[in-house]
Write a protein that holds these residues in place. Structure first.
Motif, PDB file in Angstrom:
ATOM      1  N   MET A  53       0.853  -1.199   0.000  1.00  0.00           N
ATOM      2  CA  MET A  53       0.000   0.000   0.000  1.00  0.00           C
ATOM      3  C   MET A  53       0.883   1.242   0.000  1.00  0.00           C
ATOM      4  N   GLY A  54       0.406   2.324  -0.625  1.00  0.00           N
ATOM      5  CA  GLY A  54       1.197   3.526  -0.769  1.00  0.00           C
ATOM      6  C   GLY A  54       1.560   4.193   0.539  1.00  0.00           C
ATOM      7  N   ARG A  55       0.870   3.817   1.626  1.00  0.00           N
ATOM      8  CA  ARG A  55       1.166   4.424   2.930  1.00  0.00           C
ATOM      9  C   ARG A  55       2.453   3.862   3.510  1.00  0.00           C
ATOM     10  N   ASP A  56       2.854   2.685   3.077  1.00  0.00           N
ATOM     11  CA  ASP A  56       4.015   2.045   3.655  1.00  0.00           C
ATOM     12  C   ASP A  56       5.298   2.686   3.134  1.00  0.00           C
ATOM     13  N   GLY A  57       6.439   2.246   3.714  1.00  0.00           N
ATOM     14  CA  GLY A  57       7.709   2.725   3.211  1.00  0.00           C
ATOM     15  C   GLY A  57       8.548   3.421   4.272  1.00  0.00           C
ATOM     16  N   GLY A  58       8.136   3.364   5.530  1.00  0.00           N
ATOM     17  CA  GLY A  58       8.921   3.993   6.585  1.00  0.00           C
ATOM     18  C   GLY A  58       8.207   5.179   7.191  1.00  0.00           C
ATOM     19  N   GLN A  59       8.415   5.368   8.490  1.00  0.00           N
ATOM     20  CA  GLN A  59       7.755   6.466   9.190  1.00  0.00           C
ATOM     21  C   GLN A  59       8.584   7.746   9.097  1.00  0.00           C
ATOM     22  N   LEU A  60       7.902   8.874   9.242  1.00  0.00           N
ATOM     23  CA  LEU A  60       8.530  10.178   9.071  1.00  0.00           C
ATOM     24  C   LEU A  60       9.348  10.563  10.298  1.00  0.00           C
ATOM     25  N   THR A  61      10.533  11.091  10.063  1.00  0.00           N
ATOM     26  CA  THR A  61      11.337  11.651  11.135  1.00  0.00           C
ATOM     27  C   THR A  61      10.912  13.107  11.368  1.00  0.00           C
ATOM     28  N   THR A  62      11.473  13.728  12.399  1.00  0.00           N
ATOM     29  CA  THR A  62      11.167  15.140  12.667  1.00  0.00           C
ATOM     30  C   THR A  62      11.594  16.016  11.494  1.00  0.00           C
ATOM     31  N   LEU A  63      12.763  15.731  10.914  1.00  0.00           N
ATOM     32  CA  LEU A  63      13.242  16.492   9.761  1.00  0.00           C
ATOM     33  C   LEU A  63      12.312  16.322   8.566  1.00  0.00           C
ATOM     34  N   ASP A  64      11.847  15.097   8.337  1.00  0.00           N
ATOM     35  CA  ASP A  64      10.876  14.846   7.259  1.00  0.00           C
ATOM     36  C   ASP A  64       9.624  15.690   7.464  1.00  0.00           C
ATOM     37  N   PHE A  65       9.140  15.693   8.696  1.00  0.00           N
ATOM     38  CA  PHE A  65       7.913  16.412   9.032  1.00  0.00           C
ATOM     39  C   PHE A  65       8.080  17.909   8.779  1.00  0.00           C
ATOM     40  N   ILE A  66       9.218  18.460   9.197  1.00  0.00           N
ATOM     41  CA  ILE A  66       9.500  19.885   8.968  1.00  0.00           C
ATOM     42  C   ILE A  66       9.523  20.190   7.486  1.00  0.00           C
ATOM     43  N   ALA A  67      10.234  19.383   6.716  1.00  0.00           N
ATOM     44  CA  ALA A  67      10.374  19.617   5.277  1.00  0.00           C
ATOM     45  C   ALA A  67       9.039  19.511   4.558  1.00  0.00           C
ATOM     46  N   LEU A  68       8.205  18.555   4.956  1.00  0.00           N
ATOM     47  CA  LEU A  68       6.903  18.373   4.317  1.00  0.00           C
ATOM     48  C   LEU A  68       5.980  19.557   4.586  1.00  0.00           C
ATOM     49  N   ILE A  69       5.908  20.003   5.847  1.00  0.00           N
ATOM     50  CA  ILE A  69       5.052  21.141   6.195  1.00  0.00           C
ATOM     51  C   ILE A  69       5.523  22.405   5.474  1.00  0.00           C
ATOM     52  N   SER A  70       6.809  22.680   5.549  1.00  0.00           N
ATOM     53  CA  SER A  70       7.347  23.893   4.923  1.00  0.00           C
ATOM     54  C   SER A  70       7.176  23.862   3.410  1.00  0.00           C
ATOM     55  N   SER A  71       7.465  22.725   2.797  1.00  0.00           N
ATOM     56  CA  SER A  71       7.365  22.606   1.340  1.00  0.00           C
ATOM     57  C   SER A  71       5.929  22.763   0.864  1.00  0.00           C
ATOM     58  N   THR A  72       4.982  22.267   1.646  1.00  0.00           N
ATOM     59  CA  THR A  72       3.580  22.385   1.264  1.00  0.00           C
ATOM     60  C   THR A  72       3.109  23.826   1.341  1.00  0.00           C
ATOM     61  N   MET A  73       3.584  24.557   2.330  1.00  0.00           N
ATOM     62  CA  MET A  73       3.149  25.941   2.494  1.00  0.00           C
ATOM     63  C   MET A  73       3.729  26.876   1.435  1.00  0.00           C
ATOM     64  N   LEU A  74       4.952  26.578   0.990  1.00  0.00           N
ATOM     65  CA  LEU A  74       5.626  27.489   0.065  1.00  0.00           C
ATOM     66  C   LEU A  74       5.223  27.186  -1.379  1.00  0.00           C
ATOM     67  N   GLY A  75       4.007  27.561  -1.731  1.00  0.00           N
ATOM     68  CA  GLY A  75       3.532  27.397  -3.095  1.00  0.00           C
ATOM     69  C   GLY A  75       3.289  28.741  -3.739  1.00  0.00           C
ATOM     70  N   VAL A  76       2.058  28.949  -4.167  1.00  0.00           N
ATOM     71  CA  VAL A  76       1.692  30.185  -4.854  1.00  0.00           C
ATOM     72  C   VAL A  76       1.806  31.396  -3.928  1.00  0.00           C
ATOM     73  N   GLY A  77       1.596  31.171  -2.629  1.00  0.00           N
ATOM     74  CA  GLY A  77       1.507  32.281  -1.691  1.00  0.00           C
ATOM     75  C   GLY A  77       2.651  33.267  -1.757  1.00  0.00           C
ATOM     76  N   LEU A  78       3.879  32.772  -1.879  1.00  0.00           N
ATOM     77  CA  LEU A  78       5.031  33.663  -1.816  1.00  0.00           C
ATOM     78  C   LEU A  78       5.046  34.691  -2.945  1.00  0.00           C
ATOM     79  N   VAL A  79       4.632  34.284  -4.154  1.00  0.00           N
ATOM     80  CA  VAL A  79       4.754  35.180  -5.309  1.00  0.00           C
ATOM     81  C   VAL A  79       3.585  36.147  -5.446  1.00  0.00           C
ATOM     82  N   VAL A  80       2.467  35.889  -4.732  1.00  0.00           N
ATOM     83  CA  VAL A  80       1.326  36.813  -4.818  1.00  0.00           C
ATOM     84  C   VAL A  80       1.046  37.504  -3.486  1.00  0.00           C
ATOM     85  N   LEU A  81       1.703  37.032  -2.427  1.00  0.00           N
ATOM     86  CA  LEU A  81       1.437  37.530  -1.073  1.00  0.00           C
ATOM     87  C   LEU A  81       1.489  39.058  -0.933  1.00  0.00           C
TER      88      LEU A  81
END
Length: 364
Positions: free
Chosen positions: A1-29
């Motif tokens: 199943m696509g959910r498998d493959g290892g659990q997220l570390t703290t660094l993974d979690f930080i990178a995922l949250i930050s990367s998700t937020m930094l989309g269109v917002g920065l260029v139109v903010l």
């Protein structure tokens, strides 16, 4: 199943949250806030809203911790009941699909306008969706590795470009502070929703972490990095372009970068370099919302993970082709902005209360 493959570390979690937020917002903010506030105090809006969102993050993580939530979609069905819970989950899936479609159409519009003017926009959209589908076809751990690799590079490039742009920044353009009082700042408080898209995914991502993952630290740092970058971007763009001009351009951050040249390096015009780098952030944002929609569908219909990836390709493609110009793209973001507070706050808090009542009744 696509959910498998290892659990997220703290660094993974930080990178995922930050990367998700930094989309269109920065260029139109800078434009969205300044158009509403009408003064150079938009950075205060970001500071105040940012502090409020830290409280929201704390409350959400306390909810997830108190009820030991492992799968947020299952948790929703526990609170609202099986049938109504599936409907609520489906609403969230539609929202995730909507944001994924918005990100890819905004990205394609920017690419078409600044980089590939002769390329059909449909081809650009389809290319990004298929590339994202290929990445999602692996697992979240692989997506996290992509974010961990690219996110520091993106931040380094942006900060370097901003350092070159300091030459045209006039601090007087962001003064006086509160020159027209506090009311313009209050009026602009609801304009940052687009820029904070992505923080709601911590509800989904929490289920992929381990006991060793420091969720509070990961969420706070993951949110703080984009917030600080937003504040810096606003001050530099308004300081370099002025309030009046910021409100008249569609992509003010790119206009700011176009306003200066750097002599003596291999590339004098930096906007193309910024765009090429920033496409990675659009892509990771698209991928994570796409992933959340796929896992949501899997929970609602109890079917396979991979079939949902292929089912969503034409849906995202059609929605991404719905806006015909930049104005319609921004209208699409406004629609999603109205749904965002319900997904982030209303549904989780109501669900928490329902689950708390049900568990207390069962315990008697």
């Amino acid at each position: 199943m696509g959910r498998d493959g290892g659990q997220l570390t703290t660094l993974d979690f930080i990178a995922l949250i930050s990367s998700t937020m930094l989309g269109v917002g920065l260029v139109v903010l800078p434009r969205t806030i300044t158009a509403k506030v009408g003064t150079p105090d938009g950075w205060l809006v970001l500071v105040i809203d940012g502090l409020l969102f830290f409280v929201v993050i704390y409350v959400l993580l306390q909810i997830l911790k108190k009820h030991n939530v492992k799968n947020y979609f299952d948790y929703t069905q526990e609170g609202f009941g099986k049938k109504l819970g599936k409907l609520v989950n489906l609403i969230m899936v539609v929202y995730f699909i909507g944001v994924a479609s918005f990100e890819v159409v905004a990205m394609s519009e920017m690419v078409r306008f600044f980089l590939l003017a002769e390329t059909p926009v449909e081809l650009i959209i389809l290319t990004f969706i298929l590339t994202s589908a290929y990445l999602i076809n692996s697992n979240l751990k692989v997506i996290a590795r992509v974010c961990v690799f690219f996110f520091p590079i993106t931040i380094a490039v942006i900060l370097l470009i901003y350092a070159f742009g300091l030459q045209i920044v006039d601090i007087k353009n962001v003064q006086p502070i509160l020159g027209q009082g506090i009311m313009p700042v209050v009026k602009g408080m609801n304009t940052v929703m687009l820029s904070f898209f992505g923080i709601e995914l911590l509800l989904i991502l929490k289920g992929f972490t381990s006991k060793d993952t420091k969720l509070m630290k990961g969420a706070f740092v993951g949110f703080a990095v984009p917030l600080l970058l937003y504040i810096l971007t606003y001050v530099l763009v308004v300081g370099g372009v002025t309030v009046q001009e910021v409100t008249t351009v569609t992509w003010p951050t790119i206009s700011f970068v176009q306003s200066f040249e750097v002599k003596g390096i291999f590339i004098e015009r930096l906007e193309s370099f910024l765009l090429i780098t920033w496409i990675l952030q659009f892509f990771t944002t698209l991928t994570l919302y796409y992933f959340s929609a796929v896992t949501g569908l899997q929970s609602v219909f109890r079917n396979g993970y991979k079939p949902n990836i292929y089912i969503l390709i034409p849906i995202i493609f059609l929605l991404a082709n719905w806006p015909k110009d930049t104005i319609e793209i921004l209208k699409m973001s406004d629609m999603l902005g109205w749904i965002f507070p319900f997904v982030l706050l209303a549904i989780p808090i109501l669900n928490f209360l329902l689950v708390a009542i049900k568990r207390r009744v069962k315990a008697r």
